[in-house]
Design a protein around this motif. Structure first.
Motif, PDB file in Angstrom:
ATOM      1  N   GLN A  93     -59.225  11.954 -30.770  1.00 61.01           N
ATOM      2  CA  GLN A  93     -59.365  10.593 -30.545  1.00 61.01           C
ATOM      3  C   GLN A  93     -57.896  10.381 -29.639  1.00 61.01           C
ATOM      4  OE1 GLN A  93     -58.810   7.913 -33.659  1.00 61.01           O
ATOM      5  NE2 GLN A  93     -60.458   8.254 -34.622  1.00 61.01           N
ATOM      6  N   THR A  94     -56.758  10.687 -29.808  1.00 60.11           N
ATOM      7  CA  THR A  94     -55.571  11.369 -28.920  1.00 60.11           C
ATOM      8  C   THR A  94     -55.728  12.057 -27.546  1.00 60.11           C
ATOM      9  OG1 THR A  94     -54.572  11.693 -30.827  1.00 60.11           O
ATOM     10  CG2 THR A  94     -53.440  12.395 -28.686  1.00 60.11           C
ATOM     11  N   THR A 132     -55.937  10.362 -24.245  1.00 62.48           N
ATOM     12  CA  THR A 132     -54.976  10.341 -23.041  1.00 62.48           C
ATOM     13  C   THR A 132     -55.741  10.825 -21.657  1.00 62.48           C
ATOM     14  OG1 THR A 132     -53.739  11.839 -24.903  1.00 62.48           O
ATOM     15  CG2 THR A 132     -53.862  12.938 -22.695  1.00 62.48           C
ATOM     16  N   PHE A 164     -47.663  11.174 -24.994  1.00 64.32           N
ATOM     17  CA  PHE A 164     -48.600  12.151 -25.920  1.00 64.32           C
ATOM     18  C   PHE A 164     -47.405  13.410 -26.499  1.00 64.32           C
ATOM     19  CE2 PHE A 164     -50.971  16.969 -25.896  1.00 64.32           C
ATOM     20  CZ  PHE A 164     -52.303  15.857 -26.448  1.00 64.32           C
ATOM     21  N   THR A 171     -46.543  10.958 -29.543  1.00 67.00           N
ATOM     22  CA  THR A 171     -47.268  10.304 -30.387  1.00 67.00           C
ATOM     23  C   THR A 171     -48.372  11.473 -31.497  1.00 67.00           C
ATOM     24  OG1 THR A 171     -48.522   8.663 -29.050  1.00 67.00           O
ATOM     25  CG2 THR A 171     -50.352  10.407 -31.022  1.00 67.00           C
ATOM     26  N   LEU A 172     -47.683  12.824 -30.665  1.00 64.58           N
ATOM     27  CA  LEU A 172     -48.047  14.147 -32.184  1.00 64.58           C
ATOM     28  C   LEU A 172     -47.464  14.251 -33.147  1.00 64.58           C
ATOM     29  CD1 LEU A 172     -49.904  16.506 -29.482  1.00 64.58           C
ATOM     30  CD2 LEU A 172     -51.284  15.375 -30.423  1.00 64.58           C
ATOM     31  N   TYR A 230     -47.775  11.750 -35.687  1.00 55.18           N
ATOM     32  CA  TYR A 230     -48.598  11.950 -36.660  1.00 55.18           C
ATOM     33  C   TYR A 230     -47.945  13.167 -37.207  1.00 55.18           C
ATOM     34  CZ  TYR A 230     -53.033  13.517 -38.292  1.00 55.18           C
ATOM     35  OH  TYR A 230     -53.807  14.035 -39.187  1.00 55.18           O
ATOM     36  N   TYR A 242     -50.316   4.177 -25.434  1.00 53.96           N
ATOM     37  CA  TYR A 242     -49.772   4.583 -26.820  1.00 53.96           C
ATOM     38  C   TYR A 242     -49.892   4.337 -28.502  1.00 53.96           C
ATOM     39  CZ  TYR A 242     -51.251   8.798 -24.147  1.00 53.96           C
ATOM     40  OH  TYR A 242     -51.595  10.426 -23.918  1.00 53.96           O
ATOM     41  N   PHE A 259     -52.282   2.560 -29.874  1.00 49.39           N
ATOM     42  CA  PHE A 259     -52.813   3.962 -30.475  1.00 49.39           C
ATOM     43  C   PHE A 259     -52.249   3.854 -31.731  1.00 49.39           C
ATOM     44  CE2 PHE A 259     -53.902   8.423 -31.378  1.00 49.39           C
ATOM     45  CZ  PHE A 259     -55.226   8.256 -31.327  1.00 49.39           C
ATOM     46  N   GLU A 260     -51.346   4.599 -31.958  1.00 49.94           N
ATOM     47  CA  GLU A 260     -49.904   4.877 -33.022  1.00 49.94           C
ATOM     48  C   GLU A 260     -50.117   3.653 -33.827  1.00 49.94           C
ATOM     49  OE1 GLU A 260     -46.099   4.860 -30.925  1.00 49.94           O
ATOM     50  OE2 GLU A 260     -47.129   7.470 -29.825  1.00 49.94           O
TER      51      GLU A 260
END
Length: 128
Positions: A9-10, A14, A45, A48-49, A52, A109, A112-113
């Motif tokens: 999904q990320t 992106t 990006f 966000t990684l 998570y 982002y 999304f987060e």
């Protein structure tokens, strides 16, 4: 949400942002603002990684999750301000239009987060 689902999904987000931002770069007003566009895409990006993989173990204990989440939100804002200040000081953009792609990335982002953290929290309710 499994790491595989999250990464898929990320990457989809992106790639969609990459396409949109690439198109925006073709607009005359935004030409020449590419570096901030791509710096911010890469930054968010990576953040966000990081969020998570930091939030995932913290979900098991709500007393750990809230500080991790709040620290991440503050850190993301601080890093964003730092990136903008450095960009202005080093590049001297002719106008403030460079902020449009930056905030597009930030907003996308952040939404999304928030969505993936809510999904993760629903699936892993804290023990009471």
């Amino acid at each position: 949400m499994t790491p595989k689902q999250f990464l898929a999904q990320t990457l989809l987000l992106t790639l969609a942002l990459f396409g949109l931002l690439f198109w925006l770069q073709s607009l005359p007003a935004l030409q020449g603002m590419g570096s901030m566009t791509w710096y911010s895409l890469g930054l968010f990006f990576a953040l966000t990684l990081a969020m998570y993989f930091l939030a995932r173990p913290a979900l098991a204990d709500s007393s750990r999750f809230v500080p991790v989440f709040m620290g991440f939100v503050f850190g993301k804002m601080a890093i964003s301000v730092l990136l903008i200040v450095l960009y202005v000081k080093l590049v001297h953009p002719p106008n403030r239009l460079f902020l449009l792609p930056f905030f597009l990335n930030y907003l996308a982002y952040t939404i999304f987060e928030t969505a993936f953290l809510m999904k993760m929290a629903r699936r892993n309710p804290p023990e009471t």
